[in-house]
Scaffold this active site. Structure first.
Site, PDB file in Angstrom:
ATOM      1  CG  ASP A  24       9.927  66.161   3.285  1.00 11.08           C
ATOM      2  OD1 ASP A  24       9.450  65.608   4.299  1.00 11.08           O
ATOM      3  OD2 ASP A  24      10.911  66.919   3.349  1.00 11.08           O
ATOM      4  CB  SER A  25       7.350  68.789   5.913  1.00 16.28           C
ATOM      5  OG  SER A  25       8.728  68.614   6.206  1.00 16.28           O
ATOM      6  CB  CYS A  87       7.544  63.347   4.965  1.00 11.67           C
ATOM      7  SG  CYS A  87       7.212  64.212   6.504  1.00 11.67           S
ATOM      8  CD  GLU A 167      12.485  73.022   4.639  1.00 13.69           C
ATOM      9  OE1 GLU A 167      12.265  73.965   3.866  1.00 13.69           O
ATOM     10  OE2 GLU A 167      12.336  71.830   4.307  1.00 13.69           O
ATOM     11  CB  CYS A 203      13.855  63.487  10.325  1.00  9.13           C
ATOM     12  SG  CYS A 203      13.420  65.074   9.562  1.00  9.13           S
ATOM     13  CG  HIS A 205      14.254  68.119   6.681  1.00  9.85           C
ATOM     14  ND1 HIS A 205      13.014  67.587   6.455  1.00  9.85           N
ATOM     15  CD2 HIS A 205      14.210  69.406   6.221  1.00  9.85           C
ATOM     16  CE1 HIS A 205      12.244  68.512   5.884  1.00  9.85           C
ATOM     17  NE2 HIS A 205      12.948  69.619   5.735  1.00  9.85           N
TER      18      HIS A 205
END
Ligand code: DGL
Length: 309
Positions: A24-25, A87, A167, A203, A205
């Site tokens: 993932d990012s 992701c 994040e 997403c 996240h």
């Protein structure tokens, strides 16, 4: 696609101890890893989060594709048997490209499983998708949900600004609350009878702020994310391809048992889990402990590419 055939027993597949790779990012894909470990407890995993270069969702397609190449190359070099692109942005932009680049490794994205789950969850045929700028631009969810049910109305909104807040761990701040309302409130506008009844978190996240999203929705709207649906799809792919880890007992109805899947209890094969980050391992450890408990492996630092910021 890798099928291991033992000498002298052609057609009977053996177990495959190689790890499952995920990337993932940043930390969002840990929500997918959590579901994978819950469903496939005998499988080893390698996770790479590219936190040093997040967010991907506001970058160009070419940049996302380059980063996805680096991450998948790294996983292939580490000997994974399957890759999950944990992701949405990288799935939307680079899935087909990565499948061409690594033809002998099955590569699973998160968009199709999530789209199928959302298309089946809606009763009114109105589905909202909350995703990154790049995912919305790709129209990958729009196309995938329409593939599942052409009659579905798909309303996509980008909320990339949530990703850096997640994040950075700033989840209980006024800034986060404001950003969530800015993302969610437009889905609640208009007559109740015309609103969406299903919101797809497009997403990886976003499940990390699921409680706040539920609170902002404040209405009977089904919230769907790709993590569980992707893990379930992975389980099928692993089973159908005879890629289960030693000691795994699961087969398919048509082919219920394979050599190596009934390893004696006296010789269990303990799965090994590794988490790598291009960012700060301490921040990843804090979240991993929350998601997986204190037994979570310590995140290890990894450097990728030219470390472009
Ligand atoms: N977690 C990623 C996704 O599912 C990307 C977030 C980002 O880096 O923008 O889209």
């Amino acid at each position: 696609m890798t099928t291991i055939v033992c000498a002298g027993c052609y057609g009977q597949r053996m177990s495959d101890p190689r790890p499952i790779g995920l990337f993932d990012s940043g930390i969002g894909g840990l929500t997918v890893l959590r579901e994978v470990q819950a469903r496939l407890p005998g499988e080893s995993t390698i996770y790479i989060g590219d936190s040093a270069r997040h967010p991907y969702g506001t970058r160009s397609d070419a940049e996302v594709r380059t980063f996805a190449e680096e991450l998948s190359d790294e996983l292939v070099a580490r000997g994974v048997k399957v890759i999950i692109i944990a992701c949405n942005t990288a799935t939307a932009v680079a899935l087909e490209h990565l499948r061409e680049r690594h033809p002998s490794t099955p590569i699973i994205g998160v968009v199709r499983p999530g789209a199928a789950a959302a298309a089946l969850a809606t009763r009114t045929g109105r589905v909202g998708v909350l995703a990154t700028v790049a995912t919305v631009r790709s129209r990958a969810y729009f196309a995938a949900i329409k593939d599942e049910n052409p009659g579905t109305l798909v309303i996509e909104r980008a909320a990339s600004e949530l990703v850096p807040l997640i994040e950075s761990g700033l989840t209980n701040t006024q800034e986060m609350s404001d950003a969530i309302h800015a993302a969610i409130d437009p889905f609640l506008a208009g007559e109740p009878s015309e609103r969406i009844d299903t919101l797809l978190l497009g997403c990886t996240h976003f499940p990390l702020i699921r409680g706040a999203i539920d609170a902002a929705l404040g209405a009977p709207i089904a919230v769907v994310d790709s993590a569980a649906a992707t893990a379930s799809f992975l389980q099928e792919i692993i089973s159908v391809n005879g890629l289960e880890a030693p000691g795994s007992s699961r087969g398919t109805a048509a082919d219920p048992g394979h050599l190596g899947h009934t390893a004696p209890a006296s010789a269990p094969v303990a799965p090994v889990h590794q988490i790598f980050t291009t960012g700060d391992p301490v921040a990843v450890d804090a979240l991993a402990a929350r998601l997986f408990g204190e037994a979570a492996p310590r995140a290890q630092q990894m450097t990728l590419g030219a470390k472009r910021g």
